[in-house]
Scaffold this motif. Structure first.
Motif, mmCIF file in Angstrom:
data_model
loop_
_atom_site.group_PDB
_atom_site.id
_atom_site.type_symbol
_atom_site.label_atom_id
_atom_site.label_comp_id
_atom_site.label_asym_id
_atom_site.label_seq_id
_atom_site.Cartn_x
_atom_site.Cartn_y
_atom_site.Cartn_z
ATOM 1 N N PRO A 114 0.949 -1.532 0.078
ATOM 2 C CA PRO A 114 0.037 0.144 0.260
ATOM 3 C C PRO A 114 1.144 1.560 0.339
ATOM 4 N N ILE A 115 2.495 1.519 0.372
ATOM 5 C CA ILE A 115 2.929 2.892 0.625
ATOM 6 C C ILE A 115 3.513 2.865 -0.563
ATOM 7 N N GLY A 116 3.560 1.059 -1.525
ATOM 8 C CA GLY A 116 4.139 2.041 -3.292
ATOM 9 C C GLY A 116 3.231 1.889 -4.169
ATOM 10 N N VAL A 117 2.020 1.413 -3.776
ATOM 11 C CA VAL A 117 0.950 1.945 -4.691
ATOM 12 C C VAL A 117 0.354 3.232 -4.318
ATOM 13 N N ALA A 118 0.035 4.190 -3.040
ATOM 14 C CA ALA A 118 0.307 5.451 -2.350
ATOM 15 C C ALA A 118 0.816 6.242 -3.221
ATOM 16 N N LEU A 184 -4.315 5.710 4.137
ATOM 17 C CA LEU A 184 -3.305 6.009 2.458
ATOM 18 C C LEU A 184 -4.406 6.028 1.453
ATOM 19 N N ALA A 185 -5.672 4.780 1.561
ATOM 20 C CA ALA A 185 -5.930 4.636 -0.010
ATOM 21 C C ALA A 185 -7.125 6.073 -0.174
ATOM 22 N N VAL A 186 -7.352 6.436 0.617
ATOM 23 C CA VAL A 186 -8.510 7.240 -0.052
ATOM 24 C C VAL A 186 -7.890 8.820 -0.576
ATOM 25 N N PRO A 187 -6.473 8.894 -0.863
ATOM 26 C CA PRO A 187 -6.505 10.751 -0.999
ATOM 27 C C PRO A 187 -5.732 9.064 -2.706
ATOM 28 N N ALA A 188 -4.612 8.391 -2.446
ATOM 29 C CA ALA A 188 -4.147 7.557 -3.698
ATOM 30 C C ALA A 188 -5.485 7.097 -4.765
ATOM 31 N N VAL A 189 -6.286 6.814 -3.743
ATOM 32 C CA VAL A 189 -7.534 6.854 -5.362
ATOM 33 C C VAL A 189 -8.508 7.880 -5.497
ATOM 34 N N LEU A 190 -7.922 8.740 -4.986
ATOM 35 C CA LEU A 190 -8.408 9.498 -5.344
ATOM 36 C C LEU A 190 -7.421 10.286 -6.601
ATOM 37 N N LEU A 191 -6.472 10.405 -6.715
ATOM 38 C CA LEU A 191 -5.288 10.628 -7.732
ATOM 39 C C LEU A 191 -5.589 10.146 -8.745
ATOM 40 N N TYR A 192 -5.471 8.359 -8.611
ATOM 41 C CA TYR A 192 -5.645 7.900 -9.680
ATOM 42 C C TYR A 192 -6.494 7.802 -10.583
#
Length: 459
Positions: A114-118, A184-192
């Motif tokens: 999750p760190i890497g994907v974020a 981590l997931a919330v901002p990462a999903v938004l950025l993607y």
């Protein structure tokens, strides 16, 4: 290789979007129906699946990074950093597989994915931004720094995980990690999602399979991030995010393989890379008397002569002075300086490269007195950096009057000498030159004064 053509329609985007949402629907079905979310714990399968996925992402990181640095394109460089982040941390996650390389689970290696994907989502959104002018060269410089920082972060994370340094000292992921994953997931999903939308806008302006592959990859990585939050270890939903990441990288690999091998990532290039303007210097070199030599010698001897020359004249031009070999046609060599916008001293580099080329060629010519001699012409000015051609023949080159004049000046240079145009001479105030007089250049209405370059300074 036959030319491939694809028909792109808005309906294709809608269909692709629906297909990409199927895994997300499946995830929520599994979460809402625990009886379907069957448990399957197989450590070797997990290890090899994760390792293969990381390897695939690492290959993509390498080839996109190489293309980015060759063309000086920050978008492709940022895409390569996204792949690198996913590959490195996913590789660390493979080490978390119990009973394969480690006897017990490791919190640091488990949290690595999750760190890497974020982190990759940050590079994904940055890659979707438009850049031009001086910001392009600056972005490439910072991209190089970012790559070094990313590799350092991976190494530090691995060390901290192996030594079980706080807060990575537990043998299993603590309960508090659920909050970390969500954060981590919330901002990462938004950025993607934003990155995918911006790439979709690019696709809408210029349909491309490569762009479509990147959109699909970003969506799948966002879905994988969602699955990491809701999945139960070793359950079917947990295996799903592994498969989603693998699918994301496979789609990009397929897109790369289908692209014509010349400039595979051209559809990702910034506008400045494919249709920008640069102040640059162009060096032309060819062998005086080459046609006569070819007529009087066997083709194998001519080939040997050319290879002998190029083996000694190309390295000082490219490695020592930073030139980009644009093309080699027969005995002719075309080299550009500041094509990527990162060499403000392009005229000095070109001049030094021309003198170094002649110095290297002189050593060869001394051993083979009957071989023709190089003559070199250099010109500086504004030129267009362009991607020319289509599938079946594409090249990234520079065009314009600056290039044409450089070629004409080379034809006026003496054998073994370097001739420069007035624009280049103006950029070299300390150079020692000798006038070759006013010469008529084909295509120019007025004569141009050409100088022979003797040295870069009075010393």
């Amino acid at each position: 290789m036959p030319e491939r053509r694809f028909v792109y329609t808005p309906a294709m985007v809608v269909l692709t979007t629906l297909v990409l949402l199927v895994p997300l629907a499946g995830l929520f079905l599994l979460v809402q129906s625990p009886q379907l979310d069957v448990h399957w714990e197989h450590h070797p399968a997990h290890f090899w699946l994760v390792l293969f996925t990381a390897g695939l992402s690492a290959v993509l990181a390498y080839i996109t990074g190489a293309a980015a640095l060759r063309r000086g394109d920050p978008r492709v460089l940022l895409v390569s950093l996204a792949f690198l982040s996913a590959a490195g941390f996913l590789g660390l996650h493979a080490l978390a597989t119990p009973k394969v390389l480690l006897d017990t689970p490791n919190a640091g290696f488990t949290l690595a994915t999750p760190i890497g994907v974020a982190v990759a989502s940050i590079f994904a959104i940055l890659s979707s931004l438009n850049m031009s002018g001086g910001r392009v060269a600056a972005a490439v410089r910072w991209g190089r720094v970012g790559r070094a920082a990313l590799l350092t972060l991976m190494a530090l994370w691995a060390v901290a995980s192996i030594l079980r340094l706080p807060p990575l000292h537990d043998t299993a992921v603590p309960e508090v990690a659920d909050g970390i994953l969500t954060a981590l997931a919330v901002p990462a999903v938004l950025l993607y999602a934003i990155a995918a939308a911006r790439y979709l806008h690019m696709w809408w302006r210029k349909p491309s399979l490569m762009l479509l592959s990147m959109i699909a990859a970003f969506i799948l990585l966002a879905e994988a991030m969602v699955a990491m939050v809701f999945a139960t270890n070793w359950a079917l939903s947990w295996w799903e995010w592994h498969v989603l990441m693998l699918t994301a990288f496979v789609l990009v690999v397929v897109g790369v393989r289908i692209q014509w091998y010349e400039e595979r990532f051209a559809d990702l290039y910034l506008d400045d890379t494919v249709s920008g303007r640069r102040e640059l210097s162009v060096l032309f070199a060819d062998l005086q008397g080459f046609t006569t030599f070819s007529e009087n010698h066997d083709p194998a001897e001519v080939t040997t002569m050319l290879n002998t020359y190029f083996q000694v004249v190309v390295p000082p031009v490219v490695r020592r002075h930073g030139g980009d070999v644009d093309r080699i046609i027969g005995d002719a060599l075309m080299v550009t300086f500041n094509k990527r916008g990162n060499q403000p001293d392009h005229a000095a580099r070109a001049a030094a490269a021309g003198l170094a080329l002649q110095e290297a060629a002189a050593a060869v010519q001394a051993a083979h007195p009957n071989w023709p001699r190089f003559r070199v012409g250099i010109n500086s000015g504004i030129a267009s950096v362009s991607l020319l051609g289509t599938e079946g023949g594409r090249t990234h080159t520079v065009i314009g009057d600056t290039v044409n004049v450089a070629s004409r000046i080379e034809g006026k240079a003496p054998g073994g000498g370097v001739a420069i145009g007035p624009a280049t001479k103006a950029l070299l105030p300390d150079a020692v030159t000798q006038s070759l007089g006013l010469v008529d250049l084909k295509g120019k209405a007025e004569p141009v004064e050409v100088h022979q370059l003797l040295a870069l300074s009075g010393e």
